[in-house]
Motif scaffolding. Structure first.
Motif, PDB file in Angstrom:
ATOM      1  N   TRP A   1      -3.473  -7.319   6.153  1.00  0.00           N
ATOM      2  CA  TRP A   1      -2.448  -6.166   6.010  1.00  0.00           C
ATOM      3  C   TRP A   1      -1.552  -6.178   7.211  1.00  0.00           C
ATOM      4  CZ3 TRP A   1      -7.661  -4.948   5.602  1.00  0.00           C
ATOM      5  CH2 TRP A   1      -8.109  -4.035   6.670  1.00  0.00           C
TER       6      TRP A   1
ATOM      7  N   LEU B   1       0.093  -5.908   1.871  1.00  0.00           N
ATOM      8  CA  LEU B   1      -1.344  -6.343   2.115  1.00  0.00           C
ATOM      9  C   LEU B   1      -1.403  -7.948   1.388  1.00  0.00           C
ATOM     10  CD1 LEU B   1      -2.563  -3.332  -0.305  1.00  0.00           C
ATOM     11  CD2 LEU B   1      -2.818  -3.543   2.264  1.00  0.00           C
TER      12      LEU B   1
ATOM     13  N   ILE C   1      -5.984   0.699  -3.350  1.00  0.00           N
ATOM     14  CA  ILE C   1      -6.558   0.025  -2.346  1.00  0.00           C
ATOM     15  C   ILE C   1      -7.826   0.584  -1.945  1.00  0.00           C
ATOM     16  CG2 ILE C   1      -6.247  -1.267  -0.368  1.00  0.00           C
ATOM     17  CD1 ILE C   1      -4.423  -2.037  -2.469  1.00  0.00           C
TER      18      ILE C   1
ATOM     19  N   ASN D   1       0.925  -1.170   0.056  1.00  0.00           N
ATOM     20  CA  ASN D   1       0.053   0.075   0.103  1.00  0.00           C
ATOM     21  C   ASN D   1       0.926   1.193   0.128  1.00  0.00           C
ATOM     22  OD1 ASN D   1      -2.841   1.424   0.435  1.00  0.00           O
ATOM     23  ND2 ASN D   1      -1.502   2.228   2.302  1.00  0.00           N
TER      24      ASN D   1
ATOM     25  N   ALA E   1      -7.936  -4.745  -3.635  1.00  0.00           N
ATOM     26  CA  ALA E   1      -6.814  -4.307  -4.592  1.00  0.00           C
ATOM     27  C   ALA E   1      -7.273  -4.162  -6.089  1.00  0.00           C
ATOM     28  CB  ALA E   1      -5.707  -5.242  -4.508  1.00  0.00           C
TER      29      ALA E   1
END
Length: 259
Positions: free
Chosen positions: A247, A178, A203, A163, A194
């Motif tokens: 994440w 992620l 994202i 990210n 995504a």
């Protein structure tokens, strides 16, 4: 995140409130991230309710182990001492990454790990500065099979990405890694996905709206909703790579450690 034992946090509400404080999330923010109502979060955090069908979603949004949240059982993957040396500070204390860390050909996988491909933006050689989202052939990410099993993810459909930016701060930090389920590309309102948007990796929370889709950031104060008709989706080459199911929260001062 450190996981206190059940004696320190004996109830679900204790553990939920602790995790929310650790992540810096308010009830309404957690509700949006978990796809439930603030009332559901309030009942759990106050101890009025001990069960919820949203517990798994809440755990994912908080990036914590579902067994610890529900039962107080510490997760089995606390492997801070097994991180590669390049991720350790000079004093030898490891950064706690949970189930994930950078990986190269010289790093052997543990029995409960799998190597996942990493998506990134790649500049097209003859594209006049244009880019596309492609798998980085020079890098993979090691990931816990246990986490994939808990999330119901087929390892063959799993991938990772990084990210960039603060559009989803503080839920997802800049440079957070992620986990992506490429097998889930259908839109579930309020889930994080995504996307490739005309060559850019994005994202976003996705929602279905009449005649199109809505892209939403967690940081809505700085980033407004984006609505696209199906025609604009085609014109701007918006494609869903997969649903984000995990994440990381690693945020060291020296970001060169992650490069």
């Amino acid at each position: 995140m450190n996981y206190p034992d059940k004696n320190q946090l004996p109830t679900l509400s204790d553990r939920l409130n602790y995790a929310m404080a650790e992540r810096g999330l308010k009830q309404e923010q957690l509700a949006v991230a978990a796809g439930c109502t603030q009332a559901s979060i309030q009942k759990l955090s106050s101890g009025k309710s001990q069960k919820s069908r949203f517990l798994a979603s809440i755990a994912r949004a908080l990036q914590i182990d579902i067994d610890w949240l529900e039962l107080g059982t510490p997760p089995q993957e606390q492997r801070a001492n097994h991180l590669p040396p390049k991720l350790r500070p000079k004093d030898g204390t490891p950064y706690v990454l949970g189930e994930l860390s950078p990986w190269d050909d010289d790093t052997p996988l543990d029995d409960d790990e799998v190597a996942l491909p990493l998506y990134k933006e790649v500049e097209i050689s003859s594209g006049m500065g244009r880019s596309s989202v492609q798998i980085d052939d020079g890098r993979k990410v090691r990931f816990s099979k246990y986490t994939l099993r808990k999330a119901g993810i087929d390892p063959s459909n799993a991938a990772c990405a990084t990210n960039m930016g603060n559009s989803n701060h503080p839920l997802i930090l800049d440079r957070a890694t992620l986990g992506i389920d490429k097998g889930m590309r259908s839109i579930i309102d309020g889930q994080v996905y995504a996307l490739e948007h005309d060559g850019l990796l994005r994202i976003k929370f996705l929602y279905r709206i009449p005649g199109g889709i809505r892209l939403r950031s967690f940081n809505r104060e700085e980033y407004a909703d984006e609505d696209y008709t199906f025609e604009q989706v085609m014109e701007q080459h918006i494609q869903i790579i997969g649903r984000v199911f995990w994440w990381s929260t690693l945020n060291p001062t020296n970001m060169s450690l992650l490069r």
